[in-house]
Scaffold this motif. Structure first.
Motif, PDB file in Angstrom:
ATOM      1  N   LYS A 276       0.827  -1.208   0.000  1.00  0.00           N
ATOM      2  CA  LYS A 276       0.000   0.000   0.000  1.00  0.00           C
ATOM      3  C   LYS A 276       0.862   1.259   0.000  1.00  0.00           C
ATOM      4  O   LYS A 276       0.531   2.246  -0.666  1.00  0.00           O
ATOM      5  CB  LYS A 276      -0.960   0.001   1.191  1.00  0.00           C
ATOM      6  CG  LYS A 276      -0.304  -0.016   2.555  1.00  0.00           C
ATOM      7  CD  LYS A 276      -1.329  -0.136   3.660  1.00  0.00           C
ATOM      8  CE  LYS A 276      -0.650  -0.171   5.045  1.00  0.00           C
ATOM      9  NZ  LYS A 276      -1.635  -0.362   6.140  1.00  0.00           N
ATOM     10  N   VAL A 277       1.971   1.235   0.729  1.00  0.00           N
ATOM     11  CA  VAL A 277       2.864   2.395   0.760  1.00  0.00           C
ATOM     12  C   VAL A 277       3.594   2.544  -0.560  1.00  0.00           C
ATOM     13  O   VAL A 277       3.681   3.644  -1.133  1.00  0.00           O
ATOM     14  CB  VAL A 277       3.854   2.282   1.931  1.00  0.00           C
ATOM     15  CG1 VAL A 277       4.933   3.370   1.831  1.00  0.00           C
ATOM     16  CG2 VAL A 277       3.122   2.380   3.256  1.00  0.00           C
ATOM     17  N   ARG A 278       4.114   1.454  -1.079  1.00  0.00           N
ATOM     18  CA  ARG A 278       4.850   1.500  -2.341  1.00  0.00           C
ATOM     19  C   ARG A 278       3.962   2.006  -3.478  1.00  0.00           C
ATOM     20  O   ARG A 278       4.361   2.884  -4.258  1.00  0.00           O
ATOM     21  CB  ARG A 278       5.392   0.103  -2.667  1.00  0.00           C
ATOM     22  CG  ARG A 278       6.300   0.070  -3.891  1.00  0.00           C
ATOM     23  CD  ARG A 278       6.899  -1.313  -4.097  1.00  0.00           C
ATOM     24  NE  ARG A 278       5.879  -2.301  -4.407  1.00  0.00           N
ATOM     25  CZ  ARG A 278       5.490  -3.270  -3.573  1.00  0.00           C
ATOM     26  NH1 ARG A 278       6.021  -3.359  -2.392  1.00  0.00           N
ATOM     27  NH2 ARG A 278       4.567  -4.147  -3.940  1.00  0.00           N
ATOM     28  N   LEU A 279       2.756   1.480  -3.574  1.00  0.00           N
ATOM     29  CA  LEU A 279       1.843   1.892  -4.638  1.00  0.00           C
ATOM     30  C   LEU A 279       1.395   3.340  -4.469  1.00  0.00           C
ATOM     31  O   LEU A 279       1.264   4.082  -5.446  1.00  0.00           O
ATOM     32  CB  LEU A 279       0.624   0.965  -4.665  1.00  0.00           C
ATOM     33  CG  LEU A 279       0.878  -0.450  -5.195  1.00  0.00           C
ATOM     34  CD1 LEU A 279      -0.338  -1.334  -4.939  1.00  0.00           C
ATOM     35  CD2 LEU A 279       1.204  -0.414  -6.679  1.00  0.00           C
ATOM     36  N   LEU A 280       1.150   3.749  -3.215  1.00  0.00           N
ATOM     37  CA  LEU A 280       0.702   5.117  -2.970  1.00  0.00           C
ATOM     38  C   LEU A 280       1.782   6.125  -3.347  1.00  0.00           C
ATOM     39  O   LEU A 280       1.508   7.131  -4.023  1.00  0.00           O
ATOM     40  CB  LEU A 280       0.322   5.284  -1.497  1.00  0.00           C
ATOM     41  CG  LEU A 280      -0.021   6.711  -1.057  1.00  0.00           C
ATOM     42  CD1 LEU A 280      -1.180   7.257  -1.873  1.00  0.00           C
ATOM     43  CD2 LEU A 280      -0.349   6.748   0.427  1.00  0.00           C
ATOM     44  N   VAL A 281       3.016   5.884  -2.940  1.00  0.00           N
ATOM     45  CA  VAL A 281       4.108   6.804  -3.260  1.00  0.00           C
ATOM     46  C   VAL A 281       4.325   6.861  -4.766  1.00  0.00           C
ATOM     47  O   VAL A 281       4.531   7.941  -5.337  1.00  0.00           O
ATOM     48  CB  VAL A 281       5.390   6.385  -2.515  1.00  0.00           C
ATOM     49  CG1 VAL A 281       6.577   7.215  -2.994  1.00  0.00           C
ATOM     50  CG2 VAL A 281       5.208   6.553  -1.008  1.00  0.00           C
ATOM     51  N   ASP A 282       4.274   5.711  -5.437  1.00  0.00           N
ATOM     52  CA  ASP A 282       4.404   5.691  -6.899  1.00  0.00           C
ATOM     53  C   ASP A 282       3.294   6.509  -7.548  1.00  0.00           C
ATOM     54  O   ASP A 282       3.531   7.258  -8.505  1.00  0.00           O
ATOM     55  CB  ASP A 282       4.345   4.250  -7.419  1.00  0.00           C
ATOM     56  CG  ASP A 282       5.608   3.459  -7.124  1.00  0.00           C
ATOM     57  OD1 ASP A 282       6.627   4.086  -6.767  1.00  0.00           O
ATOM     58  OD2 ASP A 282       5.569   2.217  -7.238  1.00  0.00           O
ATOM     59  N   TYR A 283       2.079   6.386  -7.036  1.00  0.00           N
ATOM     60  CA  TYR A 283       0.935   7.097  -7.618  1.00  0.00           C
ATOM     61  C   TYR A 283       1.104   8.603  -7.464  1.00  0.00           C
ATOM     62  O   TYR A 283       0.865   9.362  -8.419  1.00  0.00           O
ATOM     63  CB  TYR A 283      -0.349   6.624  -6.920  1.00  0.00           C
ATOM     64  CG  TYR A 283      -1.614   7.158  -7.576  1.00  0.00           C
ATOM     65  CD1 TYR A 283      -2.180   6.499  -8.653  1.00  0.00           C
ATOM     66  CD2 TYR A 283      -2.232   8.306  -7.110  1.00  0.00           C
ATOM     67  CE1 TYR A 283      -3.339   6.973  -9.257  1.00  0.00           C
ATOM     68  CE2 TYR A 283      -3.376   8.806  -7.699  1.00  0.00           C
ATOM     69  CZ  TYR A 283      -3.926   8.126  -8.779  1.00  0.00           C
ATOM     70  OH  TYR A 283      -5.057   8.610  -9.368  1.00  0.00           O
ATOM     71  N   LEU A 284       1.503   9.044  -6.292  1.00  0.00           N
ATOM     72  CA  LEU A 284       1.711  10.476  -6.071  1.00  0.00           C
ATOM     73  C   LEU A 284       2.815  11.017  -6.977  1.00  0.00           C
ATOM     74  O   LEU A 284       2.682  12.099  -7.562  1.00  0.00           O
ATOM     75  CB  LEU A 284       2.049  10.746  -4.612  1.00  0.00           C
ATOM     76  CG  LEU A 284       0.944  10.493  -3.584  1.00  0.00           C
ATOM     77  CD1 LEU A 284       1.470  10.710  -2.167  1.00  0.00           C
ATOM     78  CD2 LEU A 284      -0.261  11.387  -3.843  1.00  0.00           C
ATOM     79  N   ALA A 285       3.897  10.259  -7.117  1.00  0.00           N
ATOM     80  CA  ALA A 285       5.006  10.707  -7.967  1.00  0.00           C
ATOM     81  C   ALA A 285       4.587  10.827  -9.428  1.00  0.00           C
ATOM     82  O   ALA A 285       5.049  11.715 -10.151  1.00  0.00           O
ATOM     83  CB  ALA A 285       6.186   9.743  -7.827  1.00  0.00           C
ATOM     84  N   GLN A 286       3.696   9.950  -9.867  1.00  0.00           N
ATOM     85  CA  GLN A 286       3.254   9.958 -11.260  1.00  0.00           C
ATOM     86  C   GLN A 286       2.242  11.068 -11.558  1.00  0.00           C
ATOM     87  O   GLN A 286       2.185  11.566 -12.672  1.00  0.00           O
ATOM     88  CB  GLN A 286       2.629   8.604 -11.610  1.00  0.00           C
ATOM     89  CG  GLN A 286       3.625   7.451 -11.651  1.00  0.00           C
ATOM     90  CD  GLN A 286       2.930   6.097 -11.712  1.00  0.00           C
ATOM     91  OE1 GLN A 286       1.708   6.014 -11.869  1.00  0.00           O
ATOM     92  NE2 GLN A 286       3.703   5.040 -11.552  1.00  0.00           N
TER      93      GLN A 286
END
Length: 290
Positions: A276-286
């Motif tokens: 959940k953390v990995r996907l969330l950070v990736d989403y914000l960066a994108q």
């Protein structure tokens, strides 16, 4: 060869201070915990625990051994988490903190979009201009702006922001337009959290102390004051871009504008393998602009 036998039981006793509580934690019997700890002590040839009728405490050797074992167990937990959750759908609660205005304007809408992609996730969003203790508050991800303090947390750059010094055309018509940094002391400056403004002069960053009638930690309040021609303000782009485009505000000292500041995701090291953390950070960066 090193063995894990008795290590989990020893750590449980060390953390609970009781063989009974350790047995409850591990869903086993007190006798089994006691036996395994005794075997561990015998194998090591050292006393790890001091047992009395009232409590159990660590010996000096036990304290040293506990700290090493705790780190090893945390590493094992993370290794298992990495393997078992690689293909899992993120679920459960994710706790995020961000500055108030940036959180309202930029982060919250993206978090809502993210939740629609993963219906099994729950969001706890804390908007605060105070830097929360991530460990104490149980925060999964903190969005931080500008320069970061040195820490043991993992940081990933998500985006950038610019700081603009601006005023209304009416203010500049009345008080004149500053063309050098030294002229700032002739103007009313609207002061935010810090009484220093950041600039770049001759390729070097400079910090200039400013003064004025109004000081407030809220960018919204400062924006209202600058729009009412009460002085100059240095504010991030997400406060003033719309007004600069419309002409309600004019940028001053543009040749002294400092480099872009970072927008960061900060999170504890034990969160970096969580899906959940990995996907969330990736989403914000994108999806964050800039």
């Amino acid at each position: 060869m090193a063995s894990w036998e008795g290590v989990n039981e020893f750590v449980a006793v060390a953390e609970t201070g009781s063989f009974t509580q350790a047995a409850l934690r591990m869903t086993t019997s007190v006798a089994n915990v006691s036996r395994r700890v005794a075997v561990l002590e015998e194998r090591l040839g050292v006393k790890l625990l001091l047992r009395t009728t009232r409590k159990v405490s660590l010996t000096e050797a036990g304290q040293v051994y506990y700290l090493q074992c705790r780190a090893l167990l945390e590493g094992l937990e993370q290794a298992e988490l990495a393997v078992t959750q690689m293909q899992q759908t993120p679920k459960g609660k994710v706790k995020v903190t961000a500055p108030v205005t940036y959180g309202e304007q930029k982060i919250a809408p993206l978090l809502h979009d993210f939740l629609q992609l993963y219906p099994q996730l729950e969001l706890d969003l804390v908007l605060s201009n105070q830097k929360l203790d991530l460990i104490e508050q149980g925060v999964d991800v903190a969005v931080r702006l500008g320069q970061l303090d040195d820490s043991s947390f993992i940081a990933r750059r998500l985006s950038n922001r610019h700081l603009y010094v601006c005023a209304t055309p009416e203010y500049l018509a009345q008080y004149g337009t500053p063309h050098t940094l030294s002229e700032l002391n002739q103007h009313y400056c609207l002061i935010g959290t810090y009484d220093h403004w950041r600039f770049k002069e001759n390729h070097q960053s400079r910090s200039i102390r400013v003064k004025g009638r109004i000081s407030c930690s809220s960018g919204v309040v400062l924006l209202d004051a600058v729009l009412k021609s009460m002085g100059l303000a240095q504010l991030p782009d997400y406060y003033v871009s719309e007004h600069l485009e419309s002409g309600r505000l004019v940028e001053v000292l543009p040749s002294y504008r400092d480099d872009r500041e970072g927008v960061w995701a900060l999170y504890p090291q034990n969160r970096h393998l969580s899906p959940k953390v990995r996907l969330l950070v990736d989403y914000l960066a994108q999806h964050l602009p800039g």
